[in-house]
Design an enzyme around this catalytic site. Structure first.
Site, PDB file in Angstrom:
ATOM      1  N   GLY A  11       8.327   0.073  -2.523  1.00 52.63           N
ATOM      2  CA  GLY A  11       7.637   1.356  -2.342  1.00 52.63           C
ATOM      3  C   GLY A  11       7.415   2.147  -3.614  1.00 52.63           C
ATOM      4  CG  MET A  32       4.202  -7.883   1.883  1.00 51.53           C
ATOM      5  SD  MET A  32       2.900  -8.010   0.619  1.00 51.53           S
ATOM      6  CE  MET A  32       2.918  -9.784   0.324  1.00 51.53           C
ATOM      7  NE  ARG A  33       2.301  -7.025  10.950  1.00 49.81           N
ATOM      8  CZ  ARG A  33       2.747  -7.991  11.750  1.00 49.81           C
ATOM      9  NH1 ARG A  33       3.863  -8.614  11.460  1.00 49.81           N
ATOM     10  NH2 ARG A  33       2.107  -8.312  12.852  1.00 49.81           N
ATOM     11  CG  LEU A  57      -3.570  -4.011   8.752  1.00 46.86           C
ATOM     12  CD1 LEU A  57      -3.955  -2.672   8.125  1.00 46.86           C
ATOM     13  CD2 LEU A  57      -2.500  -3.807   9.823  1.00 46.86           C
ATOM     14  CG  ASN A 104      -4.642  -3.262  -0.405  1.00 48.90           C
ATOM     15  OD1 ASN A 104      -3.443  -2.946  -0.317  1.00 48.90           O
ATOM     16  ND2 ASN A 104      -5.028  -4.471  -0.767  1.00 48.90           N
ATOM     17  CG  HIS A 164      -4.947  -7.314  -4.925  1.00 53.95           C
ATOM     18  ND1 HIS A 164      -4.160  -8.010  -4.031  1.00 53.95           N
ATOM     19  CD2 HIS A 164      -5.387  -8.225  -5.836  1.00 53.95           C
ATOM     20  CE1 HIS A 164      -4.143  -9.288  -4.372  1.00 53.95           C
ATOM     21  NE2 HIS A 164      -4.876  -9.446  -5.461  1.00 53.95           N
ATOM     22  CG  ASP A 220     -14.091  -5.782   3.682  1.00 56.39           C
ATOM     23  OD1 ASP A 220     -13.050  -6.489   3.588  1.00 56.39           O
ATOM     24  OD2 ASP A 220     -15.137  -6.036   3.073  1.00 56.39           O
ATOM     25  CB  VAL A 231      -7.360 -10.947   2.860  1.00 55.97           C
ATOM     26  CG1 VAL A 231      -6.179 -10.637   1.942  1.00 55.97           C
ATOM     27  CG2 VAL A 231      -6.882 -11.102   4.298  1.00 55.97           C
ATOM     28  CG  ASP A 232      -6.258  -8.966  -1.310  1.00 52.61           C
ATOM     29  OD1 ASP A 232      -5.798  -7.893  -0.883  1.00 52.61           O
ATOM     30  OD2 ASP A 232      -5.557  -9.977  -1.498  1.00 52.61           O
TER      31      ASP A 232
HETATM   32  C1  GRF Z   1       2.046  -3.843  -5.555  1.00 54.21           C
HETATM   33  O1  GRF Z   1       2.025  -4.547  -6.761  1.00 54.21           O
HETATM   34  C2  GRF Z   1       0.737  -3.917  -4.848  1.00 54.21           C
HETATM   35  O2  GRF Z   1      -0.335  -4.132  -5.689  1.00 54.21           O
HETATM   36  C3  GRF Z   1       0.893  -5.108  -3.948  1.00 54.21           C
HETATM   37  O3  GRF Z   1       2.236  -5.064  -3.539  1.00 54.21           O
HETATM   38  C4  GRF Z   1       3.016  -4.433  -4.536  1.00 54.21           C
HETATM   39  C5  GRF Z   1       3.847  -3.388  -3.853  1.00 54.21           C
HETATM   40  O4  GRF Z   1       4.821  -2.850  -4.703  1.00 54.21           O
HETATM   41  N1  GRF Z   1      -0.071  -5.060  -2.881  1.00 54.21           N
HETATM   42  P1  GRF Z   1       5.628  -1.553  -4.337  1.00 54.21           P
HETATM   43  O5  GRF Z   1       6.342  -1.799  -3.014  1.00 54.21           O
HETATM   44  O6  GRF Z   1       4.656  -0.417  -4.245  1.00 54.21           O
HETATM   45  O7  GRF Z   1       6.605  -1.354  -5.450  1.00 54.21           O
END
Ligand code: GRF
Length: 209
Positions: free
Chosen positions: A19, A94-95, A97, A111, A113, A145, A148-149
């Site tokens: 987080g 990590m899901r 949607l 999001n 990434h 959208d 994914v990504d």
């Molecule tokens: C981040 O690097 C983000 O880009 C990816 O997951 C990671 C999450 O890290 N989708 P954190 O939990 O915010 O430290």
């Protein structure tokens, strides 16, 4: 053309991990006060502890309590509606949607990434960039959208791959960039300055964020 934004928005952050991006959002003067809900699929997620420490409602929505991905997503959508959420920020959730929830938040779900999309989509972007021998990777904030990504890109910043980097080194430097880029992008959304035209996102003039 879709114009987004709502200064008084109620923001939810969805996170599975430590987080640190949630923390960056909470620490932002404009974004932090708007975050009213944090949801995680993992009970032990650091993100839930960070939310509680900040006095934000923290909900563990357990996949084990739902018979299918669709059932889980319906419960999540129901929660977001009950909390009158305007904007959803994925921050290491990590899901994948399902389409109904993505459609319900079209133009209202972002999001972050850890690569320069469209390179290195998926769950192991820093590792994949290293394995590919890329000299430069980076961070992307984009609308979500149904792929994914994939959605329209709001902000990107490059991060060089250094000699001797391992996955953790590279990801840590990318995250430093994410922690600047994500709050800035959310602020632009809140200020109604993001105009989506097809795949392109135009940033309207306004006070420098
Ligand atoms: C981040 O690097 C983000 O880009 C990816 O997951 C990671 C999450 O890290 N989708 P954190 O939990 O915010 O430290």
């Amino acid at each position: 053309m879709v114009v987004c934004g709502l200064v008084e928005a109620r923001v939810a952050v969805l996170a599975s991990g430590t987080g640190t991006n949630l923390q960056a959002l909470l620490d932002d003067d404009a974004v932090g006060p708007r975050v009213v809900l944090v949801v995680s699929d993992r009970r032990e997620a650091g993100a839930l502890r960070r939310a509680s420490a900040a006095g934000v409602r923290a909900v563990h929505l357990d996949p084990g309590d739902h018979a299918s991905r669709d059932a889980y997503d319906m419960a999540l959508l129901d929660l977001l509606r009950r909390e009158r959420i305007d904007l959803v920020c994925l921050a290491g959730f990590m899901r994948i949607l399902s389409p109904p929830i993505v459609r319900a938040f079209e133009g209202r779900m972002l999001n972050v990434h850890p690569s320069l999309l469209p390179s290195f989509r998926g769950a192991h972007a820093p590792r994949d960039a290293l394995a590919w021998g890329a000299r430069v990777t980076g961070a992307t904030v984009h609308f979500v959208d149904e792929e994914v990504d994939h959605g329209p890109i709001i902000a990107q910043e490059a991060v060089p791959v250094l000699e001797g980097d391992d996955e953790a080194d590279l990801h840590a430097r990318i995250q430093e960039v994410e922690h600047r880029l994500y709050p800035r992008a959310v602020r632009l959304w809140l200020e109604g300055r993001l105009v989506v035209e097809g795949r392109r996102v135009r940033i309207r003039e306004g006070a420098v964020p």
